[in-house]
Each structure stands twice: as C-alpha cells, then as structure tokens.
Write a protein that holds these residues in place. Structure first.
Motif, PDB file in Angstrom:
ATOM      1  N   UNK A   6     -63.624 -79.657 -47.519  1.00 38.91           N
ATOM      2  CA  UNK A   6     -63.664 -81.273 -46.892  1.00 38.91           C
ATOM      3  C   UNK A   6     -61.452 -81.490 -47.813  1.00 38.91           C
ATOM      4  N   UNK A   7     -62.093 -80.613 -49.465  1.00 38.99           N
ATOM      5  CA  UNK A   7     -60.604 -80.584 -49.954  1.00 38.99           C
ATOM      6  C   UNK A   7     -59.223 -80.009 -50.013  1.00 38.99           C
ATOM      7  N   UNK A   8     -58.963 -79.919 -48.415  1.00 39.00           N
ATOM      8  CA  UNK A   8     -58.132 -79.605 -47.304  1.00 39.00           C
ATOM      9  C   UNK A   8     -57.723 -80.373 -47.036  1.00 39.00           C
ATOM     10  N   UNK A   9     -58.268 -81.125 -46.980  1.00 40.18           N
ATOM     11  CA  UNK A   9     -57.989 -82.772 -46.568  1.00 40.18           C
ATOM     12  C   UNK A   9     -56.588 -83.466 -47.438  1.00 40.18           C
ATOM     13  N   UNK A  10     -56.939 -83.199 -48.287  1.00 41.56           N
ATOM     14  CA  UNK A  10     -56.441 -83.807 -49.259  1.00 41.56           C
ATOM     15  C   UNK A  10     -54.857 -83.702 -49.001  1.00 41.56           C
ATOM     16  N   UNK A  11     -53.804 -84.969 -49.253  1.00 37.41           N
ATOM     17  CA  UNK A  11     -52.493 -84.909 -48.462  1.00 37.41           C
ATOM     18  C   UNK A  11     -51.737 -86.240 -49.504  1.00 37.41           C
ATOM     19  N   UNK A  12     -51.256 -86.197 -50.229  1.00 35.28           N
ATOM     20  CA  UNK A  12     -50.844 -86.715 -51.399  1.00 35.28           C
ATOM     21  C   UNK A  12     -49.585 -88.392 -50.767  1.00 35.28           C
ATOM     22  N   UNK A  13     -49.483 -87.433 -49.031  1.00 34.37           N
ATOM     23  CA  UNK A  13     -49.072 -88.325 -48.462  1.00 34.37           C
ATOM     24  C   UNK A  13     -49.719 -89.360 -47.924  1.00 34.37           C
ATOM     25  N   UNK A  14     -50.946 -89.279 -47.578  1.00 33.44           N
ATOM     26  CA  UNK A  14     -52.322 -90.171 -47.484  1.00 33.44           C
ATOM     27  C   UNK A  14     -52.768 -90.720 -48.881  1.00 33.44           C
ATOM     28  N   UNK A  15     -52.642 -89.960 -49.681  1.00 33.76           N
ATOM     29  CA  UNK A  15     -53.278 -90.945 -51.117  1.00 33.76           C
ATOM     30  C   UNK A  15     -52.431 -90.831 -52.109  1.00 33.76           C
ATOM     31  N   UNK A  16     -51.435 -91.814 -51.711  1.00 34.49           N
ATOM     32  CA  UNK A  16     -50.741 -90.504 -53.448  1.00 34.49           C
ATOM     33  C   UNK A  16     -51.575 -91.353 -55.433  1.00 34.49           C
ATOM     34  N   UNK A  17     -52.220 -91.479 -55.125  1.00 28.34           N
ATOM     35  CA  UNK A  17     -52.878 -92.300 -56.250  1.00 28.34           C
ATOM     36  C   UNK A  17     -53.829 -90.656 -56.737  1.00 28.34           C
ATOM     37  N   UNK A  18     -53.419 -89.725 -55.760  1.00 27.75           N
ATOM     38  CA  UNK A  18     -53.921 -88.532 -56.419  1.00 27.75           C
ATOM     39  C   UNK A  18     -53.071 -87.095 -56.338  1.00 27.75           C
ATOM     40  N   UNK A  19     -51.312 -87.701 -56.728  1.00 25.79           N
ATOM     41  CA  UNK A  19     -50.977 -86.496 -56.628  1.00 25.79           C
ATOM     42  C   UNK A  19     -50.074 -86.330 -57.616  1.00 25.79           C
ATOM     43  N   UNK A  20     -49.994 -85.479 -58.071  1.00 26.52           N
ATOM     44  CA  UNK A  20     -49.948 -84.780 -59.178  1.00 26.52           C
ATOM     45  C   UNK A  20     -51.123 -84.106 -59.445  1.00 26.52           C
ATOM     46  N   UNK A  21     -51.515 -83.894 -58.570  1.00 27.71           N
ATOM     47  CA  UNK A  21     -53.800 -83.102 -58.862  1.00 27.71           C
ATOM     48  C   UNK A  21     -53.551 -82.714 -58.213  1.00 27.71           C
ATOM     49  N   UNK A  22     -54.253 -81.422 -58.324  1.00 27.06           N
ATOM     50  CA  UNK A  22     -53.993 -79.872 -57.811  1.00 27.06           C
ATOM     51  C   UNK A  22     -55.609 -79.621 -56.963  1.00 27.06           C
ATOM     52  N   UNK A  23     -55.602 -79.191 -56.281  1.00 29.76           N
ATOM     53  CA  UNK A  23     -57.361 -78.666 -56.079  1.00 29.76           C
ATOM     54  C   UNK A  23     -58.092 -77.325 -56.460  1.00 29.76           C
ATOM     55  N   UNK A  24     -59.150 -76.802 -57.495  1.00 32.82           N
ATOM     56  CA  UNK A  24     -59.784 -76.392 -58.098  1.00 32.82           C
ATOM     57  C   UNK A  24     -60.226 -75.002 -56.939  1.00 32.82           C
ATOM     58  N   UNK A  25     -59.465 -74.131 -56.134  1.00 35.15           N
ATOM     59  CA  UNK A  25     -59.808 -73.430 -55.410  1.00 35.15           C
ATOM     60  C   UNK A  25     -61.131 -72.581 -55.488  1.00 35.15           C
ATOM     61  N   UNK A  26     -61.638 -72.711 -56.677  1.00 31.21           N
ATOM     62  CA  UNK A  26     -63.135 -71.958 -57.659  1.00 31.21           C
ATOM     63  C   UNK A  26     -64.112 -72.880 -56.741  1.00 31.21           C
ATOM     64  N   UNK A  27     -63.832 -74.006 -56.534  1.00 30.12           N
ATOM     65  CA  UNK A  27     -65.086 -75.290 -56.149  1.00 30.12           C
ATOM     66  C   UNK A  27     -65.083 -75.400 -54.598  1.00 30.12           C
ATOM     67  N   UNK A  28     -64.625 -74.850 -54.328  1.00 26.29           N
ATOM     68  CA  UNK A  28     -63.468 -75.263 -52.587  1.00 26.29           C
ATOM     69  C   UNK A  28     -65.384 -74.503 -52.007  1.00 26.29           C
TER      70      UNK A  28
END
Length: 174
Positions: A6-28
């Motif tokens: 699910x974490x890979x659905x994130x896209x800053x274009x669609x969720x600009x409020x989360x731009x600048x944040x990254x996905x913690x791959x250890x918790x995917x």
C-alpha cells in the motif's frame, strides 16, 4: 490483484501534503501468498474472466515475486477448468453453526471440464465456516482438493469441508 505494498501507492502529485516525506522501506508490508490467493479466487467466483496484478515497485528479488509466480503457476494449471462452461443448475450451499454470524460467506463457482467438475470456493467472511456443497450434477465418490494433497468424500453429489477465514479450496470431482 494487489501484489504490491500500500505504501507504494503514494505519489506526491496526488498527495501534495506528504511531499518531502519518504517511505520507510523497512516497514513496507506486502500481501502474503494466502491473501493474494484469496483475492484471485474471490474475483474468479465473483465472475472475473481475467486477472491483472498490481505490482508497482514490487521487487523482483523478494518473496512477493516468488508468491506471485506461484499463484500464477497455480492458475495456469487450472486454465482448462477456468475456461470450461459453468455447471447448469443450482449449486446448494448450507452451513453448520459454528457460533459465528455467517449467512453466505462461501462463494462457489462450478465448471464442467473434460477431466471432471471443478468447484472453486472462497470464504469471503472473517470467520471460519463448515459448509456442505451440493452439486446439481452426478459426480463420483471422491473429490481431489487441488494443491492441498488431500481428498474428501462425496455423498449424493455433496461435499463437506471446513474453511478458514478467507480460505480457498479448489476441488476436482470425477
């Protein structure tokens, strides 16, 4: 079929409020084989005639890739049955009371193939179920449970089996 996190659905274009944040791959978290298998067979018994796998950013070296290949291989072995005509008549499903609320959790698809009747069954409830499934066609006295290395008896065109929550069974009745 979801074969990605699910974490890979994130896209800053669609969720600009989360731009600048990254996905913690250890918790995917990726779906398990059993979860993907349920999704596939639930789609099939609900009428799907084709499946597509969502695999955006799914690592080819990870366990999820091996699980996806295993599921596709299983479905490939069943292609003749999946493409065969449906059994005519009504398949009857009844439940044994196990103390859970379940009205119609196990969905069924029965198909007539050249090597037997195939019965695809998926428990869509988050509760175990004990079901009796009666076919409207004559079949033999034994059903192979595909992929489970077991057989079950058939009495008067009826099988009984136990389903775990979101459990799937594929039967071949001769």
């Amino acid at each position: 079929i979801q074969a990605m996190a699910n974490e890979h659905w994130f896209n800053p274009t669609h969720n600009p409020e989360f731009s600048g944040q990254s996905v913690d791959e250890s918790k995917v978290i990726y779906p398990t084989f059993d979860q993907m298998r349920f999704m596939a067979y639930d789609a099939i018994v609900s009428g799907a005639t084709g499946l597509a796998f969502a695999m955006h950013k799914t690592p080819a070296s990870g366990a999820i890739w091996a699980d996806t290949k295993q599921l596709v291989a299983e479905l490939s072995l069943l292609q003749n049955a999946l493409c065969s005509p449906q059994v005519t008549g009504r398949v009857e499903v009844s439940y044994t009371d196990l103390g859970f609320t379940i009205w119609d959790g196990v969905r069924i698809l029965a198909r007539c193939c050249h090597d037997g009747v195939y019965l695809f069954a998926a428990n869509t409830a988050f509760a175990p179920a004990h079901v009796s499934i009666r076919l409207p066609v004559n079949v033999g006295s034994v059903a192979d449970v595909i992929g489970e290395d077991r057989t079950i008896g058939v009495v008067q065109n009826t099988i009984e089996d136990q389903f775990e929550p979101y459990g799937v069974h594929v039967y071949r009745l001769l």
